[in-house]
Design a protein around this motif. Structure first.
Motif, short mmCIF file in Angstrom:
data_model
loop_
_atom_site.label_atom_id
_atom_site.label_comp_id
_atom_site.label_asym_id
_atom_site.label_seq_id
_atom_site.Cartn_x
_atom_site.Cartn_y
_atom_site.Cartn_z
N ILE A 89 0.86 -1.18 0.00
CA ILE A 89 0.00 0.00 0.00
C ILE A 89 0.90 1.23 0.00
O ILE A 89 1.83 1.31 0.81
CB ILE A 89 -0.90 0.05 1.26
N LYS A 91 0.98 5.77 -1.25
CA LYS A 91 0.27 6.92 -1.83
C LYS A 91 0.38 6.89 -3.35
O LYS A 91 -0.56 7.21 -4.06
CB LYS A 91 0.83 8.23 -1.30
N GLU A 110 -3.13 1.84 -4.12
CA GLU A 110 -2.89 3.27 -3.95
C GLU A 110 -3.88 3.82 -2.94
O GLU A 110 -5.09 3.70 -3.10
CB GLU A 110 -3.05 3.99 -5.28
N CYS A 111 -3.33 4.43 -1.89
CA CYS A 111 -4.14 4.97 -0.81
C CYS A 111 -3.51 6.28 -0.33
O CYS A 111 -2.36 6.30 0.11
CB CYS A 111 -4.22 3.97 0.34
N GLU A 113 -4.06 7.91 2.27
CA GLU A 113 -4.02 8.06 3.72
C GLU A 113 -3.01 7.16 4.43
O GLU A 113 -3.19 6.82 5.60
CB GLU A 113 -5.42 7.83 4.29
N THR A 114 -1.92 6.84 3.76
CA THR A 114 -0.94 5.95 4.40
C THR A 114 -0.28 6.60 5.61
O THR A 114 0.26 5.89 6.45
CB THR A 114 0.14 5.48 3.40
N VAL A 125 -7.25 -5.41 3.72
CA VAL A 125 -7.35 -4.73 2.43
C VAL A 125 -8.35 -5.47 1.56
O VAL A 125 -8.18 -6.65 1.30
CB VAL A 125 -5.98 -4.68 1.72
N VAL A 132 -9.21 0.00 2.73
CA VAL A 132 -8.24 -0.51 3.69
C VAL A 132 -8.84 -0.27 5.06
O VAL A 132 -9.17 0.87 5.41
CB VAL A 132 -6.88 0.20 3.58
N TYR A 141 -9.94 3.54 5.14
CA TYR A 141 -9.38 4.46 4.16
C TYR A 141 -9.80 4.00 2.77
O TYR A 141 -9.75 2.81 2.46
CB TYR A 141 -7.85 4.47 4.24
N LYS A 142 -10.17 4.93 1.94
CA LYS A 142 -10.51 4.63 0.55
C LYS A 142 -9.23 4.45 -0.25
O LYS A 142 -8.22 5.09 0.01
CB LYS A 142 -11.35 5.75 -0.05
N THR A 143 -9.32 3.59 -1.25
CA THR A 143 -8.17 3.37 -2.14
C THR A 143 -8.61 3.59 -3.58
O THR A 143 -9.80 3.64 -3.87
CB THR A 143 -7.62 1.93 -2.00
#
Length: 167
Positions: A89, A91, A110-111, A113-114, A125, A132, A141-143
């Motif tokens: 995971i 950004k 791709e997220c 909010e890492t 995930v 996530v 968190y949206k990905t």
């Protein structure tokens, strides 16, 4: 662990920062090895020497922006596969690393909010849903959704196995 029904992975986070290059994943000294099993012995050895002793099957590597920058060799995602990391995971990913990872069957997520994820957090995930879940912090968190065609390539074990399956 991946389940074919919902494409879910669950594991402990191993947190890294921005601009993790492929030489940090697997130093050039070890490019004499070509199998995931051989390479896995040296994954992150220069930047996190305890990684190979601590990582467990299904664990998750988490990075910031530009993960996988540097050289274009496939050894870096192969080392992660050999370490039995379930996914990475970050950004954002360097383009060639993204491509190489899919080609060898390593899912990338791709997220944005890492930064909210800490080293050691337990994550779940869901590639299909684009979510996530941070079990440790009780957050979601949206990905960027993983496209179905790429998911099928990863599920098949990479581009070569996917191609062989469909010929």
């Amino acid at each position: 662990m991946i389940t074919m029904e919902n494409k879910t992975y669950k594991g402990k986070a191993f947190k890294f920062g921005d601009d993790v290059d492929t030489d940090a994943v697997i130093p050039g000294t070890y490019l004499i090895f070509n199998t995931p099993e051989e390479l896995s012995q040296y994954t992150f050895c220069g930047v996190r020497p305890d990684f190979v002793k601590q990582v467990q099957p299904g664990d998750i590597v988490v990075g910031g922006s530009n993960f996988g920058c540097g050289s274009s060799r496939e050894h870096a995602p192969l080392a992660l596969i050999g370490s039995q990391v379930s996914c990475v995971i970050a950004k954002s990913f360097a383009r060639i690393f993204y491509r190489n990872s899919i080609n060898v069957g390593l899912p990338l997520v791709e997220c944005a909010e890492t930064d909210r994820i800490s080293d050691g957090d337990i994550l779940e995930v869901d590639l299909g849903a684009g979510i996530v879940k941070n079990i440790t912090k009780n957050e979601e968190y949206k990905t960027v959704p993983f496209p179905d065609f790429l998911l099928q390539i990863v599920d098949d074990g990479g581009l070569i196995k996917h191609t062989q399956k469909n010929l």
